[in-house]
Design a protein around this motif. Structure first.
Motif, PDB file in Angstrom:
ATOM      1  N   GLY A  91      29.451  -2.258  20.333  1.00  0.00           N
ATOM      2  CA  GLY A  91      30.494  -2.265  19.508  1.00  0.00           C
ATOM      3  C   GLY A  91      31.301  -1.203  19.161  1.00  0.00           C
ATOM      4  N   ASN A  92      30.557   0.029  19.054  1.00  0.00           N
ATOM      5  CA  ASN A  92      31.382   1.231  18.733  1.00  0.00           C
ATOM      6  C   ASN A  92      32.428   1.539  19.912  1.00  0.00           C
ATOM      7  OD1 ASN A  92      31.415   2.494  16.011  1.00  0.00           O
ATOM      8  ND2 ASN A  92      28.921   2.556  16.446  1.00  0.00           N
ATOM      9  N   GLU A  93      31.621   1.423  21.126  1.00  0.00           N
ATOM     10  CA  GLU A  93      32.472   1.896  22.468  1.00  0.00           C
ATOM     11  C   GLU A  93      33.542   0.929  22.400  1.00  0.00           C
ATOM     12  OE1 GLU A  93      29.977   2.058  25.846  1.00  0.00           O
ATOM     13  OE2 GLU A  93      28.996   3.735  25.084  1.00  0.00           O
ATOM     14  N   ALA A  94      33.537  -0.319  22.247  1.00  0.00           N
ATOM     15  CA  ALA A  94      34.745  -1.212  22.212  1.00  0.00           C
ATOM     16  C   ALA A  94      35.555  -1.046  21.234  1.00  0.00           C
ATOM     17  CB  ALA A  94      34.075  -2.758  21.689  1.00  0.00           C
ATOM     18  N   LEU A  95      35.278  -0.532  20.011  1.00  0.00           N
ATOM     19  CA  LEU A  95      36.253  -0.107  19.098  1.00  0.00           C
ATOM     20  C   LEU A  95      37.010   1.208  19.397  1.00  0.00           C
ATOM     21  CD1 LEU A  95      34.728  -1.338  15.690  1.00  0.00           C
ATOM     22  CD2 LEU A  95      36.090  -2.495  17.336  1.00  0.00           C
ATOM     23  N   ASP A  96      36.216   1.880  20.079  1.00  0.00           N
ATOM     24  CA  ASP A  96      36.895   3.235  20.492  1.00  0.00           C
ATOM     25  C   ASP A  96      37.821   2.971  21.652  1.00  0.00           C
ATOM     26  OD1 ASP A  96      35.117   4.921  19.368  1.00  0.00           O
ATOM     27  OD2 ASP A  96      33.788   5.249  20.872  1.00  0.00           O
ATOM     28  N   ALA A  97      37.709   1.949  22.331  1.00  0.00           N
ATOM     29  CA  ALA A  97      38.562   1.571  23.462  1.00  0.00           C
ATOM     30  C   ALA A  97      39.886   0.952  22.887  1.00  0.00           C
ATOM     31  CB  ALA A  97      38.078   0.662  24.363  1.00  0.00           C
ATOM     32  N   LEU A  98      39.647   0.076  21.624  1.00  0.00           N
ATOM     33  CA  LEU A  98      40.577  -0.366  20.942  1.00  0.00           C
ATOM     34  C   LEU A  98      41.459   0.539  20.418  1.00  0.00           C
ATOM     35  CD1 LEU A  98      41.887  -3.262  19.871  1.00  0.00           C
ATOM     36  CD2 LEU A  98      40.795  -2.929  17.725  1.00  0.00           C
ATOM     37  N   ALA A  99      40.941   1.853  19.665  1.00  0.00           N
ATOM     38  CA  ALA A  99      41.442   2.878  19.055  1.00  0.00           C
ATOM     39  C   ALA A  99      42.470   3.660  20.125  1.00  0.00           C
ATOM     40  CB  ALA A  99      40.714   3.764  18.250  1.00  0.00           C
ATOM     41  N   ALA A 100      42.005   3.671  21.424  1.00  0.00           N
ATOM     42  CA  ALA A 100      42.684   4.613  22.333  1.00  0.00           C
ATOM     43  C   ALA A 100      43.708   3.503  23.191  1.00  0.00           C
ATOM     44  CB  ALA A 100      41.677   4.724  23.401  1.00  0.00           C
ATOM     45  N   GLY A 101      43.941   2.409  22.516  1.00  0.00           N
ATOM     46  CA  GLY A 101      45.087   1.635  23.361  1.00  0.00           C
ATOM     47  C   GLY A 101      44.509   1.024  24.566  1.00  0.00           C
ATOM     48  N   LYS A 102      43.429   1.004  24.889  1.00  0.00           N
ATOM     49  CA  LYS A 102      42.957   0.325  26.023  1.00  0.00           C
ATOM     50  C   LYS A 102      43.040  -1.301  26.020  1.00  0.00           C
ATOM     51  CE  LYS A 102      39.977   4.285  27.478  1.00  0.00           C
ATOM     52  NZ  LYS A 102      38.717   4.797  27.893  1.00  0.00           N
ATOM     53  N   ALA A 103      43.003  -1.800  24.999  1.00  0.00           N
ATOM     54  CA  ALA A 103      43.048  -3.151  24.765  1.00  0.00           C
ATOM     55  C   ALA A 103      43.541  -3.411  23.406  1.00  0.00           C
ATOM     56  CB  ALA A 103      41.755  -3.977  24.821  1.00  0.00           C
ATOM     57  N   ASP A 104      44.182  -4.546  23.094  1.00  0.00           N
ATOM     58  CA  ASP A 104      44.695  -4.953  21.747  1.00  0.00           C
ATOM     59  C   ASP A 104      43.746  -5.652  21.114  1.00  0.00           C
ATOM     60  OD1 ASP A 104      47.212  -3.586  22.269  1.00  0.00           O
ATOM     61  OD2 ASP A 104      48.097  -5.271  23.423  1.00  0.00           O
ATOM     62  N   TYR A 105      42.662  -6.275  21.617  1.00  0.00           N
ATOM     63  CA  TYR A 105      41.750  -7.125  21.017  1.00  0.00           C
ATOM     64  C   TYR A 105      40.309  -6.653  21.429  1.00  0.00           C
ATOM     65  CZ  TYR A 105      45.923 -10.214  20.400  1.00  0.00           C
ATOM     66  OH  TYR A 105      47.123 -10.654  20.287  1.00  0.00           O
ATOM     67  N   ALA A 106      39.279  -6.678  20.466  1.00  0.00           N
ATOM     68  CA  ALA A 106      38.122  -6.339  20.400  1.00  0.00           C
ATOM     69  C   ALA A 106      37.019  -7.261  19.824  1.00  0.00           C
ATOM     70  CB  ALA A 106      37.769  -5.128  20.308  1.00  0.00           C
TER      71      ALA A 106
END
Length: 348
Positions: A91-106
């Protein structure tokens, strides 16, 4: 299977009710129901526009709700083409990706979302997809049969998977056990856990499926399950949460509505057809892998999507529990935090 509810045609409702009951009392009850339903705010519907969305979902390859959404046409029903990014391992890596703008939904556990939201992650929680699958496994030779016996022991957790630790720390805190300070928690890659247990370097591990299930099933001689989230009231509470970045929600709220409805409907279908959902997950994999995955899904709590005030109330519970173990400050009411972090995209 249609995702639509019962017919809203008044004549249909009258035939249905009056065909099973009779009399003016029933007619009065129906009238009262219709007045109440008329007073409820209408459910927001997506605008039907075709959209391409990016969603990050750890272990998406074995997510039954996601498999159903793709293969049973729920994304298509809401005019969505969804690209799932599965590189995140937790989950933390998913939220890192969300924060970096790699996805809009997590998608991530509630216990991962809430501390990150408090720390400033600009996102809102919109759908509880299903309960958690946390397991605490103990080394058989350690002789641990009660939670309090973990005090002073070494417990491993997968790298950055704080939700696993938080869940059991909360469970133990409810029993008067200070797990955050009384247990030696060790971050450890999954591939090292078995050897560390055999070397008696660790006494237990906390993880969630699929890792926890594979540890338990593949190394039954080494580990036994002490407690899990699969029984009692924990099994009824949502854990895996869909969230949307604030920028995406502001720019296109209808997209969030469409994705929420698609995954909610897929979750309801998976709940009614668990074996079929397991088959969709396993696909063309080997018989051994397929049977292991089906066994895992059958062992997990029933899928039950939640939204709106139910989601908000459950997030308030989590906030209160995170305050108990010092992961959220107690200076603000849990209900206020939950209200800030959740959004009902079907009515707002």
């Amino acid at each position: 299977m249609s995702a639509q509810g019962p017919s809203s045609d008044p004549a249909f409702r009258r035939r249905l009710v009056l065909g099973s009951l009779a009399g003016l009392a029933v007619a009065g009850a129906v009238s009262a129901f219709e007045r109440h339903a008329h007073q409820r705010p209408p459910r927001k519907q997506p605008d039907g526009q075709y959209r391409t969305l990016k969603l990050i979902w750890p272990h998406s390859d074995i997510a039954p709700v996601l498999a159903v959404a793709y293969q049973k046409g729920f994304f298509t029903r809401y005019s969505l083409e969804v690209e799932t990014l599965s590189a995140a391992q937790n989950g933390n890596e998913a939220l890192d990706a969300l924060a970096a703008g790699k996805a809009d939904y997590a998608v991530a556990p509630a216990l991962t979302w809430l501390p990150r939201l408090y720390a400033g992650l600009p996102a809102s929680l919109v759908l509880g997809i299903q309960p958690g699958t946390f397991r605490l496994l103990v080394r058989r030779e350690a002789g641990i049969t009660r939670l309090e016996q973990l005090v002073g022991r070494t417990v491993a957790m997968p790298d950055k998977n704080a939700a696993d630790k938080f869940f059991f720390a909360i469970m133990m805190r409810r029993k008067g056990i200070n797990a955050m300070g009384g247990i030696t928690w060790v971050d450890m890659p999954a591939e090292q856990m078995v050897s560390s247990a055999r070397d008696h370097t660790i006494d237990a591990l906390v993880a969630h499926d699929p890792l926890a299930w594979h540890m338990l099933s593949d190394h039954a001689d080494l580990f036994s399950e002490l407690v899990s989230s699969n029984t009692g009231h924990y099994a009824d509470r949502t854990s895996l949460i869909l969230g949307v970045s604030q920028s995406a929600l502001t720019a296109d709220p209808d997209a969030a509505t469409a994705l929420t409805l698609a995954l909610r409907d897929a979750a309801k279908w998976a709940s009614k057809h668990p074996d079929d959902a397991a088959t969709l997950v396993t696909g063309e994999t080997s018989d051994l892998v397929a049977e292991t995955t089906r066994a895992m899904l059958r062992n997990e709590p029933a899928i039950n999507p939640v939204i709106g005030h139910v989601l908000r109330n459950q997030m308030a519970q989590y906030c209160d529990e995170l305050q108990l173990i010092g992961q959220l400050p107690s200076t603000e009411a849990a209900a206020s935090l939950a209200h800030r972090y959740t959004r009902n995209v079907l009515t707002d």
